[in-house]
Write an enzyme that holds these catalytic residues in place. Sequence first.
Site, PDB file in Angstrom:
ATOM      1  N   THR A  39      50.057  51.859  31.553  1.00 44.75           N
ATOM      2  CA  THR A  39      49.312  50.847  30.795  1.00 44.75           C
ATOM      3  C   THR A  39      48.836  51.433  29.473  1.00 44.75           C
ATOM      4  O   THR A  39      48.400  52.583  29.404  1.00 44.75           O
ATOM      5  CB  THR A  39      48.100  50.331  31.595  1.00 44.75           C
ATOM      6  OG1 THR A  39      47.195  51.407  31.845  1.00 44.75           O
ATOM      7  CG2 THR A  39      48.540  49.725  32.915  1.00 44.75           C
ATOM      8  N   ASP A  66      38.295  53.014  39.360  1.00 45.91           N
ATOM      9  CA  ASP A  66      37.944  51.721  39.934  1.00 45.91           C
ATOM     10  C   ASP A  66      38.383  50.572  39.023  1.00 45.91           C
ATOM     11  O   ASP A  66      38.790  49.516  39.507  1.00 45.91           O
ATOM     12  CB  ASP A  66      36.435  51.645  40.171  1.00 45.91           C
ATOM     13  CG  ASP A  66      35.956  52.713  41.143  1.00 45.91           C
ATOM     14  OD1 ASP A  66      36.689  53.017  42.094  1.00 45.91           O
ATOM     15  OD2 ASP A  66      34.848  53.242  40.943  1.00 45.91           O
ATOM     16  N   GLY A  67      38.291  50.773  37.711  1.00 44.49           N
ATOM     17  CA  GLY A  67      38.695  49.732  36.783  1.00 44.49           C
ATOM     18  C   GLY A  67      40.174  49.409  36.882  1.00 44.49           C
ATOM     19  O   GLY A  67      40.575  48.245  36.829  1.00 44.49           O
ATOM     20  N   LEU A  69      42.064  49.886  39.541  1.00 47.71           N
ATOM     21  CA  LEU A  69      42.259  49.200  40.820  1.00 47.71           C
ATOM     22  C   LEU A  69      41.930  47.717  40.685  1.00 47.71           C
ATOM     23  O   LEU A  69      42.708  46.853  41.123  1.00 47.71           O
ATOM     24  CB  LEU A  69      41.382  49.840  41.892  1.00 47.71           C
ATOM     25  CG  LEU A  69      41.366  49.127  43.251  1.00 47.71           C
ATOM     26  CD1 LEU A  69      42.755  49.143  43.881  1.00 47.71           C
ATOM     27  CD2 LEU A  69      40.341  49.751  44.188  1.00 47.71           C
ATOM     28  N   SER A  70      40.798  47.404  40.078  1.00 44.20           N
ATOM     29  CA  SER A  70      40.414  46.003  39.924  1.00 44.20           C
ATOM     30  C   SER A  70      41.371  45.256  39.004  1.00 44.20           C
ATOM     31  O   SER A  70      41.671  44.080  39.221  1.00 44.20           O
ATOM     32  CB  SER A  70      38.985  45.902  39.384  1.00 44.20           C
ATOM     33  OG  SER A  70      38.046  46.015  40.430  1.00 44.20           O
ATOM     34  N   LEU A 219      31.530  45.894  53.793  1.00 44.50           N
ATOM     35  CA  LEU A 219      32.860  46.022  54.384  1.00 44.50           C
ATOM     36  C   LEU A 219      33.844  45.228  53.533  1.00 44.50           C
ATOM     37  O   LEU A 219      33.502  44.195  52.963  1.00 44.50           O
ATOM     38  CB  LEU A 219      32.873  45.489  55.821  1.00 44.50           C
ATOM     39  CG  LEU A 219      32.016  46.249  56.833  1.00 44.50           C
ATOM     40  CD1 LEU A 219      31.959  45.487  58.157  1.00 44.50           C
ATOM     41  CD2 LEU A 219      32.559  47.656  57.053  1.00 44.50           C
ATOM     42  N   ASP A 222      35.168  41.576  55.800  1.00 43.24           N
ATOM     43  CA  ASP A 222      34.293  40.726  56.608  1.00 43.24           C
ATOM     44  C   ASP A 222      34.090  39.338  56.015  1.00 43.24           C
ATOM     45  O   ASP A 222      33.366  38.516  56.585  1.00 43.24           O
ATOM     46  CB  ASP A 222      32.940  41.400  56.835  1.00 43.24           C
ATOM     47  CG  ASP A 222      32.176  41.664  55.542  1.00 43.24           C
ATOM     48  OD1 ASP A 222      32.758  41.449  54.452  1.00 43.24           O
ATOM     49  OD2 ASP A 222      31.014  42.094  55.624  1.00 43.24           O
ATOM     50  N   LEU A 224      32.410  38.581  53.471  1.00 41.41           N
ATOM     51  CA  LEU A 224      31.064  38.460  52.930  1.00 41.41           C
ATOM     52  C   LEU A 224      30.861  39.458  51.797  1.00 41.41           C
ATOM     53  O   LEU A 224      31.393  40.567  51.837  1.00 41.41           O
ATOM     54  CB  LEU A 224      30.012  38.723  54.010  1.00 41.41           C
ATOM     55  CG  LEU A 224      30.001  37.790  55.220  1.00 41.41           C
ATOM     56  CD1 LEU A 224      29.057  38.337  56.283  1.00 41.41           C
ATOM     57  CD2 LEU A 224      29.608  36.376  54.821  1.00 41.41           C
ATOM     58  N   GLU A 280      34.184  47.060  33.733  1.00 40.15           N
ATOM     59  CA  GLU A 280      34.450  45.999  32.760  1.00 40.15           C
ATOM     60  C   GLU A 280      33.200  45.144  32.609  1.00 40.15           C
ATOM     61  O   GLU A 280      32.813  44.417  33.535  1.00 40.15           O
ATOM     62  CB  GLU A 280      35.609  45.122  33.233  1.00 40.15           C
ATOM     63  CG  GLU A 280      35.959  43.973  32.304  1.00 40.15           C
ATOM     64  CD  GLU A 280      36.572  44.424  30.993  1.00 40.15           C
ATOM     65  OE1 GLU A 280      36.483  43.660  30.004  1.00 40.15           O
ATOM     66  OE2 GLU A 280      37.139  45.528  30.945  1.00 40.15           O
TER      67      GLU A 280
END
Length: 309
Positions: A39, A66-67, A69-70, A219, A222, A224, A280
């Site tokens: 990227t 993490d960014g 991954l999202s 989790l 779940d 939620l 982000e």
Amino acid sequence: MQAAPWFLVLNGKSAGDEAVRDAVAQLRGQGQPLQVRVTWEAGDAERYVLEAIAALAPVVIAGGGDGTLSEVAEAMAHTGLDATQLPELALLPLGTANDFATAAGISDEPLAALQLPAQTPARTIDLLRIDGDGTVHWCANLASGGFGTEVTVETHDGLKKMLGGLAYVITGISRLGRIEPIRARIHGEGFQWEGGFIALGIGNGRQAGGGQVLCPDALLDDGLLDLTIVPELSGEVMPTLSTLFSEGKHAALEQVAERVHLRELWIEAEQLMTLNLDGEPLQARHFHIQCVAARVRMHLPLETPLLSG
């Protein structure tokens, strides 16, 4: 006939990482076809995910923090395909803090992370869908607001490069004396809260910002979201706050926080506020956040604490 290749969507910052290059070569040497896509600018991850789907790739690996991954998970969600029609998702953690990988127990050794899809079955996981004044984003790990958000946004890239997750702690400590609470109304089914908060965590995952464990019981499967609100605090409990953000202690969180599990929630802030969606920032006054159950399938370690059962 050769099997369809896996796709590695690699954050451009890690393109020159020799350990990653070696791991890719070793995986290919073990007989696993792997296409690497790097990227460079906004929209690349979505384009590569669509390419992977067209190539019938069974697995797409997000290579980054993490960014990244999202970003890859969001690209999958945007296709409108359900989890069974999408490639399986995996993570090669290459970020500064790697909060999702740390909480999930994914190895930071590149070859081990790349081999995980061949060693464990994919499990369906939830994603967070965040609508901020009509702008929609998706988040795989955690959305945070208030103190934690400002720490993450203000931490200098050079400091992160030198110190890793410790950089967030140093920045956080430097801000302890100048925390301004954000006033908002937060509500969901059977839950209402109104007042000033200094930290807010909305978790699919458990931690963000270099180890801030804001949603210790979250989790991924779940259905939620986990909401944690740290209200504005008096001077007498500032040592508790320091412990919370520097060490992420569950006990410290329990002393000061309001916590609840919900399928969706609404935030109405008195002025523009920022939610940090895995790095982000999204600014708005009104947010609608939903936990979308079983949105993608992901390869995680068998013993991960982030899955039920």
